[in-house]
Design a protein around this motif. Structure first.
Motif, PDB file in Angstrom:
ATOM      1  N   HIS A 156      -4.261  14.809  10.666  1.00  0.00           N
ATOM      2  CA  HIS A 156      -4.464  15.212   9.273  1.00  0.00           C
ATOM      3  C   HIS A 156      -3.119  15.126   8.570  1.00  0.00           C
ATOM      4  O   HIS A 156      -2.248  15.966   8.763  1.00  0.00           O
ATOM      5  N   MET A 157      -2.962  14.102   7.748  1.00  0.00           N
ATOM      6  CA  MET A 157      -1.677  13.799   7.122  1.00  0.00           C
ATOM      7  C   MET A 157      -1.446  14.576   5.834  1.00  0.00           C
ATOM      8  O   MET A 157      -0.380  14.445   5.221  1.00  0.00           O
ATOM      9  N   ALA A 158      -2.442  15.355   5.418  1.00  0.00           N
ATOM     10  CA  ALA A 158      -2.332  16.136   4.179  1.00  0.00           C
ATOM     11  C   ALA A 158      -1.901  15.222   3.032  1.00  0.00           C
ATOM     12  O   ALA A 158      -2.466  14.142   2.877  1.00  0.00           O
ATOM     13  N   ASP A 159      -0.888  15.603   2.259  1.00  0.00           N
ATOM     14  CA  ASP A 159      -0.562  14.809   1.072  1.00  0.00           C
ATOM     15  C   ASP A 159       0.461  13.713   1.328  1.00  0.00           C
ATOM     16  O   ASP A 159       0.907  13.056   0.389  1.00  0.00           O
ATOM     17  N   LEU A 160       0.819  13.469   2.602  1.00  0.00           N
ATOM     18  CA  LEU A 160       1.489  12.210   2.915  1.00  0.00           C
ATOM     19  C   LEU A 160       0.508  11.059   2.768  1.00  0.00           C
ATOM     20  O   LEU A 160       0.901   9.935   2.430  1.00  0.00           O
ATOM     21  N   MET A 161      -0.762  11.328   3.036  1.00  0.00           N
ATOM     22  CA  MET A 161      -1.811  10.320   2.907  1.00  0.00           C
ATOM     23  C   MET A 161      -3.065  11.026   2.394  1.00  0.00           C
ATOM     24  O   MET A 161      -4.004  11.290   3.142  1.00  0.00           O
ATOM     25  N   PRO A 162      -3.095  11.341   1.094  1.00  0.00           N
ATOM     26  CA  PRO A 162      -4.192  12.150   0.572  1.00  0.00           C
ATOM     27  C   PRO A 162      -5.550  11.469   0.575  1.00  0.00           C
ATOM     28  O   PRO A 162      -6.578  12.150   0.573  1.00  0.00           O
ATOM     29  N   THR A 163      -5.585  10.141   0.558  1.00  0.00           N
ATOM     30  CA  THR A 163      -6.843   9.404   0.585  1.00  0.00           C
ATOM     31  C   THR A 163      -6.707   8.199   1.504  1.00  0.00           C
ATOM     32  O   THR A 163      -5.602   7.812   1.892  1.00  0.00           O
ATOM     33  N   HIS A 164      -7.843   7.580   1.804  1.00  0.00           N
ATOM     34  CA  HIS A 164      -7.835   6.391   2.653  1.00  0.00           C
ATOM     35  C   HIS A 164      -7.041   5.255   2.017  1.00  0.00           C
ATOM     36  O   HIS A 164      -6.519   4.388   2.712  1.00  0.00           O
ATOM     37  N   ALA A 165      -6.941   5.245   0.680  1.00  0.00           N
ATOM     38  CA  ALA A 165      -6.263   4.159  -0.027  1.00  0.00           C
ATOM     39  C   ALA A 165      -4.746   4.261   0.074  1.00  0.00           C
ATOM     40  O   ALA A 165      -4.050   3.343  -0.363  1.00  0.00           O
ATOM     41  N   HIS A 166      -4.232   5.348   0.638  1.00  0.00           N
ATOM     42  CA  HIS A 166      -2.792   5.528   0.771  1.00  0.00           C
ATOM     43  C   HIS A 166      -2.289   5.135   2.155  1.00  0.00           C
ATOM     44  O   HIS A 166      -1.207   5.560   2.566  1.00  0.00           O
ATOM     45  N   GLN A 167      -3.026   4.305   2.871  1.00  0.00           N
ATOM     46  CA  GLN A 167      -2.638   3.934   4.236  1.00  0.00           C
ATOM     47  C   GLN A 167      -1.291   3.219   4.276  1.00  0.00           C
ATOM     48  O   GLN A 167      -0.492   3.437   5.185  1.00  0.00           O
ATOM     49  N   ASN A 168      -1.019   2.358   3.295  1.00  0.00           N
ATOM     50  CA  ASN A 168       0.256   1.634   3.268  1.00  0.00           C
ATOM     51  C   ASN A 168       1.415   2.636   3.204  1.00  0.00           C
ATOM     52  O   ASN A 168       1.461   3.473   2.310  1.00  0.00           O
ATOM     53  N   PRO A 169       2.359   2.580   4.136  1.00  0.00           N
ATOM     54  CA  PRO A 169       3.461   3.552   4.124  1.00  0.00           C
ATOM     55  C   PRO A 169       4.241   3.596   2.818  1.00  0.00           C
ATOM     56  O   PRO A 169       4.819   4.634   2.481  1.00  0.00           O
ATOM     57  N   LEU A 170       4.265   2.488   2.073  1.00  0.00           N
ATOM     58  CA  LEU A 170       5.026   2.445   0.828  1.00  0.00           C
ATOM     59  C   LEU A 170       4.252   3.002  -0.367  1.00  0.00           C
ATOM     60  O   LEU A 170       4.832   3.216  -1.430  1.00  0.00           O
ATOM     61  N   TRP A 171       2.968   3.252  -0.197  1.00  0.00           N
ATOM     62  CA  TRP A 171       2.161   3.785  -1.292  1.00  0.00           C
ATOM     63  C   TRP A 171       2.265   5.307  -1.277  1.00  0.00           C
ATOM     64  O   TRP A 171       1.424   6.000  -0.713  1.00  0.00           O
ATOM     65  N   VAL A 172       3.300   5.816  -1.907  1.00  0.00           N
ATOM     66  CA  VAL A 172       3.542   7.251  -1.940  1.00  0.00           C
ATOM     67  C   VAL A 172       3.403   7.757  -3.376  1.00  0.00           C
ATOM     68  O   VAL A 172       3.466   6.998  -4.344  1.00  0.00           O
ATOM     69  N   LEU A 173       3.234   9.046  -3.506  1.00  0.00           N
ATOM     70  CA  LEU A 173       2.911   9.660  -4.789  1.00  0.00           C
ATOM     71  C   LEU A 173       4.160   9.845  -5.651  1.00  0.00           C
ATOM     72  O   LEU A 173       5.245  10.138  -5.137  1.00  0.00           O
ATOM     73  N   ALA A 174       3.983   9.723  -6.964  1.00  0.00           N
ATOM     74  CA  ALA A 174       5.058  10.089  -7.882  1.00  0.00           C
ATOM     75  C   ALA A 174       5.345  11.582  -7.812  1.00  0.00           C
ATOM     76  O   ALA A 174       6.426  12.033  -8.193  1.00  0.00           O
ATOM     77  N   TYR A 175       4.377  12.353  -7.303  1.00  0.00           N
ATOM     78  CA  TYR A 175       4.559  13.789  -7.129  1.00  0.00           C
ATOM     79  C   TYR A 175       5.458  14.122  -5.932  1.00  0.00           C
ATOM     80  O   TYR A 175       5.877  15.265  -5.783  1.00  0.00           O
ATOM     81  N   ASP A 176       5.709  13.161  -5.047  1.00  0.00           N
ATOM     82  CA  ASP A 176       6.501  13.438  -3.848  1.00  0.00           C
ATOM     83  C   ASP A 176       7.940  13.778  -4.230  1.00  0.00           C
ATOM     84  O   ASP A 176       8.606  13.013  -4.938  1.00  0.00           O
ATOM     85  N   ASP A 204      11.285  10.410   2.794  1.00  0.00           N
ATOM     86  CA  ASP A 204      10.776  11.205   3.917  1.00  0.00           C
ATOM     87  C   ASP A 204       9.274  10.998   4.084  1.00  0.00           C
ATOM     88  O   ASP A 204       8.759  10.978   5.207  1.00  0.00           O
ATOM     89  N   SER A 205       8.560  10.842   2.959  1.00  0.00           N
ATOM     90  CA  SER A 205       7.126  10.539   3.043  1.00  0.00           C
ATOM     91  C   SER A 205       6.898   9.215   3.754  1.00  0.00           C
ATOM     92  O   SER A 205       6.020   9.106   4.621  1.00  0.00           O
ATOM     93  N   ILE A 206       7.682   8.223   3.401  1.00  0.00           N
ATOM     94  CA  ILE A 206       7.528   6.903   4.011  1.00  0.00           C
ATOM     95  C   ILE A 206       7.803   6.969   5.507  1.00  0.00           C
ATOM     96  O   ILE A 206       7.044   6.429   6.322  1.00  0.00           O
ATOM     97  N   ARG A 207       8.890   7.649   5.884  1.00  0.00           N
ATOM     98  CA  ARG A 207       9.208   7.765   7.314  1.00  0.00           C
ATOM     99  C   ARG A 207       8.105   8.519   8.056  1.00  0.00           C
ATOM    100  O   ARG A 207       7.714   8.143   9.162  1.00  0.00           O
ATOM    101  N   GLY A 208       7.617   9.598   7.449  1.00  0.00           N
ATOM    102  CA  GLY A 208       6.550  10.361   8.090  1.00  0.00           C
ATOM    103  C   GLY A 208       5.281   9.550   8.254  1.00  0.00           C
ATOM    104  O   GLY A 208       4.614   9.617   9.302  1.00  0.00           O
ATOM    105  N   LYS A 209       4.920   8.776   7.234  1.00  0.00           N
ATOM    106  CA  LYS A 209       3.727   7.942   7.331  1.00  0.00           C
ATOM    107  C   LYS A 209       3.891   6.882   8.414  1.00  0.00           C
ATOM    108  O   LYS A 209       2.967   6.640   9.197  1.00  0.00           O
TER     109      LYS A 209
END
Length: 279
Positions: free
Chosen positions: A208-228, A233-238
């Motif tokens: 459960h990746m929580a908001d590192l990957m909030p939806t299935h469409a965020h699978q790409n490690p580079l697709w991170v939120l502007a809210y991050d 760190d999000s990219i490395r964690g993903k």
């Protein structure tokens, strides 16, 4: 309610409410022609985002991952700004499972932004009281410290009414927290104190990746939120935890996704199994 069986362990998605946030903010620097192929938006460029806690029945405990959007806490202005079209019906979901909020033993808070933490308390008289009075509330020490002393950026999402009434129930950890079947790992990224949840039952895993990957469409490690707050760190964690999950043929579960509750991906990023949300 959708449920997932995992070698004798069960996950069930509760009804925690729904928001609609700007798609550009949810996909950061990714151009709309790309992300909109995978995730639809409305005429206001908003995308639907559930806030549905996951009930985990494991280790003889009733455990919630996140607490939902809550009910009766948001002003009309806040509902409008956050695109709230449905407040939480978590108690009704628990009743359907033969439970009450008093039966919850542990609440795992991956982080304590309002859309995850509003369900921890409810209005009563002139203040707020705990929704889960018998539960331990687990979050990282870093997250808990910022919750109580937010900075100029985070104070809009860390609200006193979501923590003051439950502060005596909170237990924090530095790097990891675990039970026999569940582990929380501090990752940072979305917030400095953000954590993920790993569930393991025999040979089977859920990540459960929580908001590192909030939806299935965020699978790409580079697709991170502007809210991050800390996107690198999000990219490395993903990168680390998506690779881990794929190596274990794990399910990846979601709190925000209105289409999928959980999916499995192959090495090429194609969905091989899916638990869809009934719509």
């Amino acid at each position: 309610m959708e449920s997932l069986q995992l070698n004798g362990l069960q996950l069930t998605w509760m009804n925690g409410g729904v928001t609609h946030l700007d798609g550009g903010a949810m996909f950061g620097v990714v151009p709309k022609p790309l992300w909109s192929k995978y995730y639809p938006c409305n005429e206001n460029n908003q995308i639907e985002l559930r806030t549905d806690p996951i009930l985990v029945e494991a280790d003889g405990k009733n455990i919630l991952i996140e607490s939902g959007l809550g009910a009766g806490k948001l002003s009309e202005k806040q509902k409008r700004n956050y695109g709230v079209t449905e407040e939480s019906k978590l108690e009704r979901s628990l009743i359907d499972k033969g439970l009450t909020p008093e039966d919850i033993d542990i609440v795992l808070m991956t982080h304590m932004h309002f859309d995850h933490a509003c369900g921890l308390t409810k209005p009563e008289n002139d203040g707020h009281v705990s929704v889960f009075p018998n539960a331990k509330i687990i979050t990282s020490e870093t997250e808990w410290n910022e919750m109580r002393q937010p900075n100029i950026r985070s104070r809009n999402t860390y609200w006193q009414e979501n923590w003051l009434a439950v502060q005596d129930q909170v237990e924090t950890f530095e790097k990891e927290w675990s039970t026999p079947s569940i582990k929380m790992v501090h990752t940072g990224g979305h917030s400095e104190g953000h954590s993920i949840v790993i569930i393991n039952s025999g040979p089977e895993f859920i990540v459960h990746m929580a908001d590192l990957m909030p939806t299935h469409a965020h699978q790409n490690p580079l697709w991170v939120l502007a809210y991050d707050d800390y996107p690198m760190d999000s990219i490395r964690g993903k990168q680390e935890w998506i690779e881990f999950g794929k190596s274990k043929n794990a399910w990846f579960s979601f709190y925000h996704d209105p289409f999928y509750r959980a999916v499995k991906w192959n090495e090429n990023g194609k969905i091989t199994e899916a638990l869809k949300r009934a719509r």
